[in-house]
Motif scaffolding. Structure first.
Motif, mmCIF file in Angstrom:
data_model
loop_
_atom_site.group_PDB
_atom_site.id
_atom_site.type_symbol
_atom_site.label_atom_id
_atom_site.label_comp_id
_atom_site.label_asym_id
_atom_site.label_seq_id
_atom_site.Cartn_x
_atom_site.Cartn_y
_atom_site.Cartn_z
ATOM 1 N N ILE A 235 1.118 -1.010 -0.344
ATOM 2 C CA ILE A 235 0.477 0.029 0.118
ATOM 3 C C ILE A 235 1.406 1.135 -0.122
ATOM 4 N N ASN A 236 0.570 2.175 -0.889
ATOM 5 C CA ASN A 236 1.399 3.375 -0.733
ATOM 6 C C ASN A 236 0.264 4.451 0.048
ATOM 7 N N CYS A 237 1.514 5.092 0.855
ATOM 8 C CA CYS A 237 0.534 6.371 1.588
ATOM 9 C C CYS A 237 0.743 7.585 1.040
ATOM 10 N N SER B 1 -0.745 7.719 -2.274
ATOM 11 C CA SER B 1 -1.181 7.875 -3.089
ATOM 12 C C SER B 1 -2.719 8.009 -3.129
ATOM 13 N N ILE B 2 -3.010 7.166 -1.617
ATOM 14 C CA ILE B 2 -4.350 7.096 -0.696
ATOM 15 C C ILE B 2 -4.678 9.255 -0.129
ATOM 16 N N GLU C 242 -5.461 11.258 3.199
ATOM 17 C CA GLU C 242 -5.844 10.967 4.296
ATOM 18 C C GLU C 242 -7.138 10.423 4.770
ATOM 19 N N LEU D 143 -9.014 8.612 4.018
ATOM 20 C CA LEU D 143 -9.531 7.324 3.228
ATOM 21 C C LEU D 143 -8.302 5.740 3.428
ATOM 22 N N LEU D 144 -7.200 6.450 3.794
ATOM 23 C CA LEU D 144 -6.204 6.187 4.216
ATOM 24 C C LEU D 144 -6.506 4.819 5.788
ATOM 25 N N GLU E 63 -8.554 1.979 4.839
ATOM 26 C CA GLU E 63 -7.649 1.027 3.554
ATOM 27 C C GLU E 63 -6.730 -0.052 4.476
ATOM 28 N N LYS F 21 -5.873 -3.469 4.527
ATOM 29 C CA LYS F 21 -5.029 -4.973 3.987
ATOM 30 C C LYS F 21 -4.203 -4.656 5.696
#
Length: 449
Positions: free
Chosen positions: A197-199, A201-202, A204, A206-207, A210, A229
């Motif tokens: 997971i790329n922190c 690219s998502i 804040e 939604l992270l 996710e 994840k």
């Protein structure tokens, strides 16, 4: 000449195949025992095998048994099964057992030559790939044999069996996710999921959901309970890329997960135990971020139990060509292109370029060059390095030389852009097809027109 083993009990067929395949050093065998002895002695890369061998000429049992034993002795050998017109069932059984291809009698010289030539070509590519993997150590995905990469590979294999949290540091495009996956592949978790997971690219907002998941009704639109994840990586490895971009407010929750090995979904009240190995990566200076109070100090020490520095490509001189060859072979197979190697000017360009985009840039360059090239060699022009074209073109004041080389380059580009369609290439160049053919002949261009 390449060794080719022909296994057939029919002397007439033996002679016909030997004559048809005269470009190869042919070895003959008439039964299973002789064939196996020939495999051990001559180590042929390609074998043609008649399934109807003695003492069971009427059936395929002896031929299938020979196939199985050949592949046991030499598993990388390409075996082309030759059958009768009404023997398709046994031919398919042979393919299922590991045969490379099958051919039905009667024998046609042109067809069998194409099949055998293709088998030798595939065998050569696979052999080169195996050699490259052995030399470059790509068994866990880290390709190269430079000192810095050998050191990285050694560290990966040492930490992989442990549960230690690793922090990967390196510029963008150096292969941080590949290294994280290498840690996973070298561990006893390799049969479990590897979740990345790329922190950065998502968003804040939604992270958190996710990562940790959410319960039904936790927020507007949460119509069902969903795992995050972290839960999806149960038993395996979670790779947190660009962890320096993780919101400060979420860092405390991540720290608790790393310490307690448990999570709570958004909207939930139940502690969920998870068994997950965590690998993090960033191209930022986390120590400076800690000093600037933008990254938690306690989280920094938790994620950096061990730190691995991934060197940029410009510091891996001896690896650039290895990686280039690896990508060339990979994309030649993927895009079904008959590209075998790099030209001298291409190799010179690859070696002299500084690769600011690191491995990602190199990979993209090679991929596009495999698609664009019109011959069996990738040139500097195919790679996009126009400065490495013939120096006589750069320096010449002779207008004829300049015109000829400019036309040659334009023709090759148009041919590539039109994907080999001569009519489209002629349209792109603004000439007729006969004119284009004349120019190809005049400049002796290696185009399969």
């Amino acid at each position: 000449m390449e060794k080719l083993l022909i296994v057939d009990d029919d002397k007439g067929i033996q002679k016909q195949l030997k004559w048809s395949l005269s470009d190869y050093d042919v070895v003959l065998a008439g039964d299973r025992e002789t064939a196996l002895a020939a495999v051990r002695r001559h180590e042929p890369k390609v074998i043609t095998l008649d399934l109807g061998l003695p003492p069971d000429e009427a059936n395929a049992s002896e031929g299938l048994a020979a196939l199985q034993e050949i592949l046991t002795i030499a598993p990388h050998t390409k075996v082309i099964v030759i059958t009768g017109n009404d023997d398709r069932t046994n031919a398919l059984a042979a393919i299922s057992a590991g045969a490379y291809d099958f051919y039905q009698k009667p024998i046609e010289t042109d067809v069998i030559n194409v099949i055998v030539a293709r088998a030798f070509s595939v065998a050569a590519i696979e052999e080169e790939n195996r050699k490259m993997r052995a030399v470059a150590g790509s068994d866990i995905g880290i390709i190269g044999n430079s000192e810095s990469i050998e050191r990285l590979r050694m560290m990966v294999k040492r930490i992989a069996p442990t549960g230690i949290t690793a922090l990967l540091l390196g510029e963008s495009g150096t292969g941080k996710e590949v290294t994280a996956n290498a840690v996973h592949l070298a561990s006893d978790r390799k049969k479990k999921p590897f979740i990345a997971i790329n922190c950065a690219s998502i968003p804040e907002t939604l992270l958190e959901s996710e990562l940790f998941g959410f319960e039904k009704g936790a927020f507007t639109g949460a119509h069902r309970t969903t795992k995050g994840k972290i839960e999806c990586a149960e038993g395996g490895t979670l790779f947190l890329d660009e962890i320096g971009d993780m919101p400060y407010s979420l860092q405390a929750k991540l720290l608790r997960f790393l310490q307690e090995k448990s999570i709570e979904r958004l909207g939930g009240r139940q502690e969920i135990l998870v068994d997950v190995r965590v690998v993090c990566a960033t191209n930022q200076n986390l120590e400076q971020m800690v000093a600037d109070k933008t990254f938690r100090e306690d989280l920094f020490y938790r994620v950096s139990e061990i730190t691995l520095n991934i060197p940029p490509l410009r510091d891996r001189d001896e690896d650039v060509i290895i990686l280039s060859q690896y990508f060339l072979q990979h994309y030649a197979i993927e895009y079904k292109r008959n590209v075998k190697s790099f030209s001298e000017d291409a190799l010179s360009a690859i070696k002299s370029h500084k690769w600011p985009g690191n491995i990602r840039e190199l990979q993209n360059k090679v991929k596009s060059s495999v698609i664009m090239t019109t011959g069996t060699q990738v040139t500097a022009i195919d790679l996009g390095f126009l400065e490495h074209q013939d120096k006589s073109f750069e320096l010449s004041l002779n207008l004829r030389v300049v015109r000829e080389q400019a036309e040659s380059i334009a023709i090759q580009k148009a041919y590539a852009l039109s994907e080999g369609n001569m009519s489209k290439a002629a349209d792109l160049l603004g000439v007729t097809r006969p004119t284009l053919y004349s120019l190809i002949e005049k400049y002796e261009l290696k185009i399969n027109a």
